[in-house]
Design a protein around this motif. Structure first.
Motif, PDB file in Angstrom:
ATOM      1  N   GLN A  64      -8.648  17.741 -36.161  1.00 56.01           N
ATOM      2  CA  GLN A  64      -8.094  16.697 -37.028  1.00 56.01           C
ATOM      3  C   GLN A  64      -9.174  16.215 -37.996  1.00 56.01           C
ATOM      4  OE1 GLN A  64      -4.693  16.031 -36.839  1.00 56.01           O
ATOM      5  NE2 GLN A  64      -4.845  17.811 -35.506  1.00 56.01           N
ATOM      6  N   THR A  65      -8.840  15.219 -38.807  1.00 58.06           N
ATOM      7  CA  THR A  65      -9.798  14.751 -39.821  1.00 58.06           C
ATOM      8  C   THR A  65      -9.876  13.227 -39.842  1.00 58.06           C
ATOM      9  OG1 THR A  65      -8.015  14.762 -41.452  1.00 58.06           O
ATOM     10  CG2 THR A  65      -9.466  16.696 -41.414  1.00 58.06           C
ATOM     11  N   GLU A  89      -0.645   1.040 -36.640  1.00 58.76           N
ATOM     12  CA  GLU A  89      -1.118   2.250 -37.322  1.00 58.76           C
ATOM     13  C   GLU A  89      -0.640   3.461 -36.534  1.00 58.76           C
ATOM     14  OE1 GLU A  89      -5.238   4.428 -38.844  1.00 58.76           O
ATOM     15  OE2 GLU A  89      -5.106   3.681 -36.804  1.00 58.76           O
ATOM     16  N   ILE A  90      -0.201   4.497 -37.243  1.00 51.40           N
ATOM     17  CA  ILE A  90       0.168   5.752 -36.577  1.00 51.40           C
ATOM     18  C   ILE A  90      -0.860   6.800 -36.978  1.00 51.40           C
ATOM     19  CG2 ILE A  90       1.991   7.453 -36.173  1.00 51.40           C
ATOM     20  CD1 ILE A  90       2.809   4.524 -35.517  1.00 51.40           C
ATOM     21  N   GLU A 113      -1.877   7.386 -31.045  1.00 51.84           N
ATOM     22  CA  GLU A 113      -2.461   8.721 -31.258  1.00 51.84           C
ATOM     23  C   GLU A 113      -1.834   9.696 -30.259  1.00 51.84           C
ATOM     24  OE1 GLU A 113      -4.639  10.365 -33.482  1.00 51.84           O
ATOM     25  OE2 GLU A 113      -3.939  11.964 -32.184  1.00 51.84           O
ATOM     26  N   ARG A 114      -1.435  10.885 -30.759  1.00 50.70           N
ATOM     27  CA  ARG A 114      -0.742  11.834 -29.881  1.00 50.70           C
ATOM     28  C   ARG A 114      -1.682  12.749 -29.098  1.00 50.70           C
ATOM     29  NH1 ARG A 114      -0.390  16.990 -32.349  1.00 50.70           N
ATOM     30  NH2 ARG A 114       1.150  17.719 -30.843  1.00 50.70           N
ATOM     31  N   GLY A 141       3.727   8.583 -32.201  1.00 46.92           N
ATOM     32  CA  GLY A 141       3.882   7.440 -33.103  1.00 46.92           C
ATOM     33  C   GLY A 141       5.074   7.534 -34.030  1.00 46.92           C
ATOM     34  N   THR A 142       5.739   8.695 -34.096  1.00 52.82           N
ATOM     35  CA  THR A 142       6.946   8.745 -34.955  1.00 52.82           C
ATOM     36  C   THR A 142       8.042   7.837 -34.370  1.00 52.82           C
ATOM     37  OG1 THR A 142       8.005  10.661 -33.879  1.00 52.82           O
ATOM     38  CG2 THR A 142       6.455  11.124 -35.667  1.00 52.82           C
ATOM     39  N   VAL A 212      -3.171  15.638 -42.738  1.00 56.73           N
ATOM     40  CA  VAL A 212      -2.738  16.533 -41.654  1.00 56.73           C
ATOM     41  C   VAL A 212      -1.325  16.104 -41.239  1.00 56.73           C
ATOM     42  CG1 VAL A 212      -5.068  17.020 -40.800  1.00 56.73           C
ATOM     43  CG2 VAL A 212      -3.815  15.072 -39.853  1.00 56.73           C
ATOM     44  N   PRO A 213      -0.539  17.034 -40.647  1.00 60.27           N
ATOM     45  CA  PRO A 213       0.866  16.718 -40.360  1.00 60.27           C
ATOM     46  C   PRO A 213       1.079  15.682 -39.255  1.00 60.27           C
ATOM     47  CG  PRO A 213       0.336  18.994 -39.743  1.00 60.27           C
ATOM     48  CD  PRO A 213      -0.893  18.426 -40.367  1.00 60.27           C
ATOM     49  N   ILE A 215       3.149  14.972 -36.276  1.00 59.81           N
ATOM     50  CA  ILE A 215       3.912  15.859 -35.389  1.00 59.81           C
ATOM     51  C   ILE A 215       4.592  15.030 -34.311  1.00 59.81           C
ATOM     52  CG2 ILE A 215       3.703  17.753 -33.713  1.00 59.81           C
ATOM     53  CD1 ILE A 215       1.248  18.675 -35.416  1.00 59.81           C
TER      54      ILE A 215
HETATM   55  N1  SAM Z   1      -6.630   7.071 -39.236  1.00 59.07           N
HETATM   56  C1  SAM Z   1      -7.541   8.070 -38.757  1.00 59.07           C
HETATM   57  C2  SAM Z   1      -8.971   7.634 -38.817  1.00 59.07           C
HETATM   58  O1  SAM Z   1      -9.251   6.505 -39.256  1.00 59.07           O
HETATM   59  O2  SAM Z   1      -9.818   8.420 -38.396  1.00 59.07           O
HETATM   60  C3  SAM Z   1      -7.360   9.420 -39.414  1.00 59.07           C
HETATM   61  C4  SAM Z   1      -6.091  10.046 -39.017  1.00 59.07           C
HETATM   62  S1  SAM Z   1      -5.973  11.782 -39.101  1.00 59.07           S
HETATM   63  C5  SAM Z   1      -5.905  12.072 -40.813  1.00 59.07           C
HETATM   64  C6  SAM Z   1      -4.283  11.920 -38.535  1.00 59.07           C
HETATM   65  C7  SAM Z   1      -4.093  11.648 -37.060  1.00 59.07           C
HETATM   66  O3  SAM Z   1      -2.696  11.541 -36.785  1.00 59.07           O
HETATM   67  C8  SAM Z   1      -4.627  12.743 -36.148  1.00 59.07           C
HETATM   68  O4  SAM Z   1      -5.517  12.200 -35.251  1.00 59.07           O
HETATM   69  C9  SAM Z   1      -3.374  13.263 -35.459  1.00 59.07           C
HETATM   70  O5  SAM Z   1      -3.588  13.709 -34.141  1.00 59.07           O
HETATM   71  C10 SAM Z   1      -2.482  12.041 -35.504  1.00 59.07           C
HETATM   72  N2  SAM Z   1      -1.044  12.273 -35.321  1.00 59.07           N
HETATM   73  C11 SAM Z   1      -0.272  13.290 -35.806  1.00 59.07           C
HETATM   74  N3  SAM Z   1       1.007  13.132 -35.404  1.00 59.07           N
HETATM   75  C12 SAM Z   1       1.047  11.998 -34.664  1.00 59.07           C
HETATM   76  C13 SAM Z   1       2.072  11.290 -33.965  1.00 59.07           C
HETATM   77  N4  SAM Z   1       3.354  11.704 -33.946  1.00 59.07           N
HETATM   78  N5  SAM Z   1       1.737  10.161 -33.319  1.00 59.07           N
HETATM   79  C14 SAM Z   1       0.464   9.699 -33.296  1.00 59.07           C
HETATM   80  N6  SAM Z   1      -0.536  10.332 -33.923  1.00 59.07           N
HETATM   81  C15 SAM Z   1      -0.263  11.453 -34.598  1.00 59.07           C
END
Ligand code: SAM
Length: 222
Positions: A64-65, A89-90, A113-114, A141-142, A212-213, A215
């Motif tokens: 992830q990023t 926050e999601i 966070e998933r 988080g969706t 990133v997606p 999911i």
């Molecule tokens: N806000 C973060 C930070 O400050 O570092 C960066 C978020 S990163 C761009 C996106 C994150 O969303 C990833 O950690 C990913 O695992 C998470 N993610 C993706 N789908 C998700 C879901 N359905 N519920 C929760 N987290 C999710």
């Protein structure tokens, strides 16, 4: 790059923050102060610390990023956070954005966070940075986080194929949802979604972004 000491990291970070402020990307004193209080280098792995001031996304565990500083600043400014607001926050990722939110609202923040590895990563980072009012919740988080709903603000930091219905339901009348939405996995439009006091939904597009997606049940399928 050889490893930099804390003083050098701090100086580089302050330069990035001042540039974002000069360029009008950070607009408010509150966001500027939050950025200075919680530098990005506290939320990345050791080997990425020398690059934390660079205005680009950086890798975090599990593929992830952590978003680029300008993107985080834009989303925080669009969210118009005020002390006392209840925020969800999601996409916790590193925990950095949640730490910044907590500094702006000065109250409890809920972040979902998933990926279990990232739940632990974020909790460690937040603890090390001395952040006490962020609650990292493992899960999808969706579906939002019903136990603490409704929220003044919901900030989604991953790209959704459409706006998840549960997030609209968990938004207070007068509340705002900021979310990247797009037909492609890695390219989205950043939506500002306002719920009027009478419950009507209004959507505006800020512009193109790349996350990133997202999911989950109301996001992309794995
Ligand atoms: N806000 C973060 C930070 O400050 O570092 C960066 C978020 S990163 C761009 C996106 C994150 O969303 C990833 O950690 C990913 O695992 C998470 N993610 C993706 N789908 C998700 C879901 N359905 N519920 C929760 N987290 C999710």
């Amino acid at each position: 790059m050889t490893s930099l000491d804390e003083e050098e990291l701090k100086k580089l970070w302050e330069r990035t923050v001042e540039r974002l402020f000069r360029e009008g990307i950070i607009k408010s004193e509150a966001v500027r102060r939050a950025f200075l209080k919680y530098p990005r280098y506290l939320f990345v792995e050791e080997r990425y610390r020398p690059y934390a001031h660079v205005d680009e996304p950086l890798p975090i565990p599990a593929g992830q990023t952590i978003s680029a500083p300008h993107m985080v600043a834009i989303m925080l400014e669009l969210s118009e956070l005020k002390p006392g607001m209840k925020v969800l926050e999601i996409g916790t990722g590193s925990g950095w954005n949640a730490a910044l939110i907590s500094e702006l609202v000065k109250t409890d923040v809920y972040t979902v966070e998933r990926i279990p590895e990232l739940v632990e990563f974020a909790r460690r980072n937040l603890e090390r940075a001395g952040v006490e009012n962020v609650h990292v919740i493992p899960g999808d988080g969706t579906k939002g986080f019903p136990p603490k709903a409704p929220y003044d603000r919901i900030i989604v930091t991953a790209g959704a194929p459409k706006i998840p219905e549960p997030l609209l339901e968990q938004l207070k009348p007068g509340g705002r949802l900021v979310i990247p939405v797009g037909r492609y996995h890695l390219w989205q439009d950043l939506y500002i979604v306002d719920k009027d006091l009478d419950g009507r939904i209004r959507k505006k597009v800020w512009g193109g972004v790349a996350f990133v997606p997202l999911i989950g049940e109301y996001g992309w399928r794995e």
